[in-house]
Design an enzyme around this catalytic site. Structure first.
Site, PDB file in Angstrom:
ATOM      1  CB  CYS A   1      -1.005  -0.038   1.143  1.00 28.43           C
ATOM      2  SG  CYS A   1      -2.476   0.948   0.741  1.00 28.43           S
TER       3      CYS A   1
ATOM      4  CD  GLU B   1      -1.333  -6.419   4.847  1.00 30.67           C
ATOM      5  OE1 GLU B   1      -0.975  -6.695   3.684  1.00 30.67           O
ATOM      6  OE2 GLU B   1      -1.503  -5.251   5.250  1.00 30.67           O
TER       7      GLU B   1
ATOM      8  CG  HIS C   1      -3.539  -3.634   2.921  1.00 31.35           C
ATOM      9  ND1 HIS C   1      -2.668  -3.183   3.878  1.00 31.35           N
ATOM     10  CD2 HIS C   1      -4.119  -2.536   2.392  1.00 31.35           C
ATOM     11  CE1 HIS C   1      -2.720  -1.854   3.937  1.00 31.35           C
ATOM     12  NE2 HIS C   1      -3.593  -1.436   3.042  1.00 31.35           N
TER      13      HIS C   1
HETATM   14  N1  GLN Z   1      -1.958   6.727   2.633  1.00 31.31           N
HETATM   15  C1  GLN Z   1      -2.059   5.967   1.437  1.00 31.31           C
HETATM   16  C2  GLN Z   1      -3.405   6.148   0.742  1.00 31.31           C
HETATM   17  O1  GLN Z   1      -4.364   6.568   1.338  1.00 31.31           O
HETATM   18  C3  GLN Z   1      -1.796   4.483   1.691  1.00 31.31           C
HETATM   19  C4  GLN Z   1      -2.753   3.830   2.639  1.00 31.31           C
HETATM   20  C5  GLN Z   1      -2.252   2.545   3.218  1.00 31.31           C
HETATM   21  O2  GLN Z   1      -1.051   2.270   3.251  1.00 31.31           O
HETATM   22  N2  GLN Z   1      -3.146   1.733   3.740  1.00 31.31           N
HETATM   23  O3  GLN Z   1      -3.526   5.854  -0.421  1.00 31.31           O
END
Ligand code: GLN
Length: 546
Positions: A389, A517, A515
């Site tokens: 992410c 995970e 994600h």
């Molecule tokens: N801050 C970033 C976004 O909003 C990544 C979010 C995250 O890592 N869950 O896109």
């Protein structure tokens, strides 16, 4: 998994906690679910959280640790991660409900006029709404058992409506409802004694609100002798065989086995009038535990993030890594690397001992420059690297700055005025001002380019993984990156959003906007984590051979 041998009407199991918080109600609920599933039953677990926030999505990780995300896009308590990792269940927004959501629903109904002029009160309106949410899962007909974990500790003011709803349900459901109460039996070093009084008091507190627990699970650091357990049974109105101890174990994944050794699953079935037939099929689970036990060699993975002092902030990543290391026959050595403390002067020292490095998800500017320093070093030294992410977004930004030569490249999350917004706010996010539940959330399909590391890892050209973000890879730069060697190998078929990037000429340098995970479980570890750890092991072996 053995087939379900007979049908049962839905049974409701409530799990409460007393004495102190953090006793592991989530692990006990998950362990029981694991055993019931291994007996062929269909089980789900839901958690009630007694806080006013509508969901934990707006909480920072210092409050309750990681925010977990369900397939249907609900931002949830991290206990739902345990539920999924211990079982085959997939949770949804019906599996995590806060006081805030209960009140919101009741107030919405009041505004619509649904209460026909009545005075709206905690009892019966709030308690009815709680009961409705418990039965909602049972009424689907999809489950033999609904386990409801009540967050907080008995005696807390804010838990009271949940406890009252549970009392009413127990009354209505008879033996179709059961209460497991988890308490703590401390060992006093000075007196050299285990103490049962806090447990007695906590059960008394439950009894004061009309609940008699059916099963007691005692958390303890020392073995509780049988006579002491019988004494607890006597004082707490619980049958002696229904007092089970949960001693500290080296890994939470041993808890289902420990619970089965003390017949927790059988006790529950018997008390609910469900015939106990045979034994749970724990073969695949034991296979995992054997591997965990027998691994001797280590794989060292660095995790670069800003919440490294909090053990729960990256919970699902830790567990996905542990599962991947175990199936690769390695012991996981996880090294937390604080991104705020990382700079050019110490990056070599901090990262050179790692077999692989994860760049963590996150929000905001804090610690971000350390992630760029780490990524530049990792890319230049060709170390297996996994960006998740925000970690993936940082991979893109670092590449733009140091390979494409866009010195001020950034995400508009960090710098609104950058001349190279390689990561930018998604179009549909631009008009959104509310913070709660408004990100791109939940599972989306991702098509993978054949032959890419990601496609090879999954063994598939199409996967579905969960998201939680507002910003995205800016498609206008796609050509530019691809020509310079950073390939966009994963894409959402409907929106064409870039979901996976990688450097094919590197050992293993992959970033995912999603994600992975969240979907990794003990019996079904995530393929991308397996592949990353495998690459880390290969890199370690190469280094040794040098
Ligand atoms: N801050 C970033 C976004 O909003 C990544 C979010 C995250 O890592 N869950 O896109």
């Amino acid at each position: 998994m053995s087939a379900k041998l007979f049908s049962v009407d839905t049974k409701y199991i409530f799990v409460t906690g007393g004495v102190v918080s953090s006793l592991g109600k989530g692990i006990i609920s998950s362990s029981l679910a694991c055993l019931l599933e291994a007996r062929g039953f269909r089980v789900t677990i839901q958690k009630f959280d007694p806080y006013i926030n509508i969901d934990p999505g707006t909480l920072n990780p210092y409050e309750h640790g990681e925010c977990y995300v369900t397939v249907d896009g609900h931002e949830a308590d991290l206990d739902l991660g345990h539920y999924e990792r211990f079982t085959n269940m997939r949770t949804t927004r019906a599996n995590n409900i806060t006081t805030g959501r209960i009140y919101q629903n009741v107030i919405d109904k009041e505004r619509r006029g649904d209460y026909l002029g009545k005075t709206v009160q905690i009892v019966p309106h709030i308690t009815d709404e709680i009961k409705r949410n418990v039965k909602l899962l049972g009424n689907t007909g999809d489950y033999d058992f609904v386990i409801t974990e009540i967050g907080g500790t008995v005696g807390d003011i804010e838990s009271l409506p949940f406890i009252e709803a549970m009392r009413q349900l127990q009354w209505e459901l008879g033996t179709d409802a059961l209460c497991i109460h988890l308490t703590y039996v401390p060992y006093l070093h000075a007196a050299k004694e285990l103490k049962t009084k806090p447990t007695q008091h906590s059960v008394k507190q439950l009894q004061e609100v009309g609940i008699r627990p059916d099963v007691l699970v005692l958390r303890t650091e020392r073995d509780i002798p049988a006579p002491m357990r019988r004494k607890i049974a006597l004082f707490c109105n619980v049958s002696p065989d229904a007092v089970v101890q949960s001693m500290d174990v080296p890994t939470i994944y041993q808890v289902p086995v420990k619970m089965h050794e003390q017949h927790l699953d059988e006790i529950v079935l018997r008390k609910m009038n469900v015939p106990v037939e045979g034994e749970p099929d724990m073969k695949p689970w034991m296979h995992f535990l054997d591997k965990l036990d027998n691994a001797t060699e280590t794989v060292t993975i660095g995790l670069v993030g800003k919440y490294v002092e909090l053990q729960d902030a990256y919970k699902s990543i830790n567990e996905a890594l542990l599962q991947a290391a175990t199936y690769n026959d390695r012991r996981l050595k996880l090294v937390y690397i604080h991104s705020e403390k990382l700079d050019e002067s110490n990056v070599e020292e901090k990262l050179s001992g790692m077999d692989g490095v994860i760049i963590a998800p996150g929000f905001g500017q804090r610690g971000i420059e350390g992630k760029f320093v780490a990524l530049k070093w990792l890319r230049e030294h060709d170390v297996p690297t996994f960006g998740i992410c925000l970690g993936m977004q940082c991979m893109v930004i670092e590449f733009a700055r140091n390979v494409l030569g866009f010195a001020d490249a950034n995400s508009t999350e960090m710098d609104l005025h950058t001349s190279h917004n390689v990561i930018d706010l998604m179009e549909e996010q631009k008009s959104i001002t509310d913070k709660g539940g408004t990100m791109r959330l939940g599972a989306y399909e991702c098509r993978l380019v054949a032959g890419s590391r990601a496609a090879e890892a999954y063994g598939s050209g199409s996967v579905s993984e969960r998201h939680r973000h507002r910003f995205e890879f800016n498609g206008e730069y796609r050509e530019c990156f691809e020509q310079a060697g950073m390939k966009c190998v994963g894409e959402n078929p409907a929106t064409h959003l870039v979901e996976v990037v990688e450097l094919p000429d590197h050992r293993w340098f992959v970033g995912t906007q999603y994600h992975p995970e969240y979907s990794s479980t003990v019996l079904s570890p995530n393929p991308l984590f397996l592949s990353f750890v495998k690459a880390a092991i290969a890199y370690d072996t190469e280094n040794h051979d040098k």
